[in-house]
Motif scaffolding. Sequence first.
Motif, PDB file in Angstrom:
ATOM      1  N   VAL A  60       0.460  -1.134  -4.303  1.00 14.49           N
ATOM      2  CA  VAL A  60       1.688  -0.602  -4.908  1.00 14.49           C
ATOM      3  C   VAL A  60       2.460   0.224  -3.887  1.00 14.49           C
ATOM      4  O   VAL A  60       3.683   0.346  -3.964  1.00 14.49           O
ATOM      5  N   LEU A  61       1.741   0.793  -2.918  1.00 13.10           N
ATOM      6  CA  LEU A  61       2.379   1.596  -1.875  1.00 13.10           C
ATOM      7  C   LEU A  61       3.393   0.778  -1.083  1.00 13.10           C
ATOM      8  O   LEU A  61       4.349   1.328  -0.521  1.00 13.10           O
ATOM      9  N   GLN A  62       3.199  -0.544  -1.067  1.00 11.84           N
ATOM     10  CA  GLN A  62       4.109  -1.413  -0.320  1.00 11.84           C
ATOM     11  C   GLN A  62       5.397  -1.706  -1.087  1.00 11.84           C
ATOM     12  O   GLN A  62       6.333  -2.274  -0.538  1.00 11.84           O
ATOM     13  N   GLN A  63       5.436  -1.331  -2.374  1.00  7.64           N
ATOM     14  CA  GLN A  63       6.599  -1.633  -3.190  1.00  7.64           C
ATOM     15  C   GLN A  63       7.793  -0.760  -2.809  1.00  7.64           C
ATOM     16  O   GLN A  63       7.667   0.446  -2.629  1.00  7.64           O
ATOM     17  N   ARG A  64       8.926  -1.386  -2.735  1.00 13.18           N
ATOM     18  CA  ARG A  64      10.141  -0.671  -2.348  1.00 13.18           C
ATOM     19  C   ARG A  64      10.497   0.405  -3.378  1.00 13.18           C
ATOM     20  O   ARG A  64      10.977   1.482  -3.027  1.00 13.18           O
ATOM     21  N   ASP A  65      10.263   0.099  -4.675  1.00 14.05           N
ATOM     22  CA  ASP A  65      10.614   1.052  -5.731  1.00 14.05           C
ATOM     23  C   ASP A  65       9.905   2.387  -5.535  1.00 14.05           C
ATOM     24  O   ASP A  65      10.484   3.445  -5.785  1.00 14.05           O
ATOM     25  N   LEU A  66       8.655   2.336  -5.102  1.00 16.90           N
ATOM     26  CA  LEU A  66       7.905   3.574  -4.885  1.00 16.90           C
ATOM     27  C   LEU A  66       8.445   4.321  -3.672  1.00 16.90           C
ATOM     28  O   LEU A  66       8.617   5.543  -3.708  1.00 16.90           O
ATOM     29  N   ASN A  67       8.721   3.595  -2.620  1.00 20.17           N
ATOM     30  CA  ASN A  67       9.205   4.239  -1.392  1.00 20.17           C
ATOM     31  C   ASN A  67      10.650   4.709  -1.512  1.00 20.17           C
ATOM     32  O   ASN A  67      11.113   5.512  -0.706  1.00 20.17           O
ATOM     33  N   ASP A  68      11.372   4.212  -2.517  1.00 23.13           N
ATOM     34  CA  ASP A  68      12.708   4.741  -2.786  1.00 23.13           C
ATOM     35  C   ASP A  68      12.635   6.157  -3.343  1.00 23.13           C
ATOM     36  O   ASP A  68      13.592   6.931  -3.228  1.00 23.13           O
ATOM     37  N   ASP A 148       6.388   4.748 -13.967  1.00 26.39           N
ATOM     38  CA  ASP A 148       7.047   3.479 -14.297  1.00 26.39           C
ATOM     39  C   ASP A 148       6.797   2.427 -13.221  1.00 26.39           C
ATOM     40  O   ASP A 148       6.582   1.242 -13.526  1.00 26.39           O
ATOM     41  N   VAL A 149       6.817   2.835 -11.956  1.00 27.81           N
ATOM     42  CA  VAL A 149       6.570   1.902 -10.858  1.00 27.81           C
ATOM     43  C   VAL A 149       5.154   1.344 -10.956  1.00 27.81           C
ATOM     44  O   VAL A 149       4.939   0.122 -10.843  1.00 27.81           O
ATOM     45  N   PHE A 150       4.185   2.218 -11.181  1.00 28.41           N
ATOM     46  CA  PHE A 150       2.796   1.759 -11.270  1.00 28.41           C
ATOM     47  C   PHE A 150       2.573   0.884 -12.501  1.00 28.41           C
ATOM     48  O   PHE A 150       1.842  -0.103 -12.448  1.00 28.41           O
TER      49      PHE A 150
END
Length: 351
Positions: A60-68, A148-150
């Motif tokens: 999930v760390l690779q998801q853009r939504d989390l890094n936003d 929500d991202v997770f």
Amino acid sequence: MGTKKFIEDALSEWMRGGGTDADIVISSRIRLARNIGQYPFPMLATDQQANNVLEEVSKVLQQRDLNDIQNFEILKLNDMDKLEKRVLVEKHLISPNLANDARNGGVLLSENEAISIMINEEDHLRIQCLSPGLQLDQSFQLASEIDDVFEQQLDYAFDEKRGYLTSCSTNVGTGLRASVMLHLPALVLTQQINRILSAVNQVGLTVRGIYGEGSEAIGNLFQVSNQITLGQSEEEIIENLYSVVKQIIEHERSARATLLDEQYTSIIDRSMRSYGILSHAHIIDSKEAAQRLSDIRLGIDLGMITNVSANILNELMVMTQPGFLQTYAGKNLNAEERDIRRAEMIREHIK
């Protein structure tokens, strides 16, 4: 960033003060407990299952939504030594339970350390957001965005009737623990604290020490949090805690006014005496240091001490803990050596 940055930099962003009622409220915290449906709870999981959870969360760390939301880095506890884990506990970034007992545990940390997501603690995920001062709503909003991202990527253990399923029954439902860290020296000095804390317990809240359950309330620091997670919405839980905390703040302000009115000489003597001791002591244990730092902070808040930053309590409460003292020393220290180093560090910061 790497582990080194989180270990060697003593102050997280939330420790630098600010926020509403910051003279009394040190910090606000929101923590959400979540589990992945296809795996047993951590206490029942095999090493392989715990490792699978760690890998799924890492993806999930690779998801853009989390890094936003924030820049994150994952730290795996198996790659850390005992001292490094202790420092993260002292900074409130992981729990003592995760540091001591977790198998294949990890933590996702945001660059500013306001967000820590513990992996394979008592639950698969514990999403924690910290803010300075009384900022429960802001912390909850941030935690919800991350949640929500997770939830989009992981199949949460959820029951339509019971809500989020957790390892401990006291977290079932919303899985929400909201807490506020308060500095309440005047209520302690006016001997009102036990009455206040008793009233808090009667309205579904609980009071703990600075490291949560089972920890001691040192330096007049108290953590107030909700006990009920089932049968109330997140908004109701936060609103109830906020309302009670605001009442505690008013009681503390009233007690401080009483001290200024009726015990001015003894309070200024207490604050300045502690200032003098910490300015010149060459050996001091953690309990005395915490109490005298609390005295100085009260003197600052009451306008009696003007040449010291109000953040001194936030900073030195962390920097004088055993893990940090040994990290700065670059070696293991016995109790007496830590007491000597603690006094030296306080002298440097006080001056």
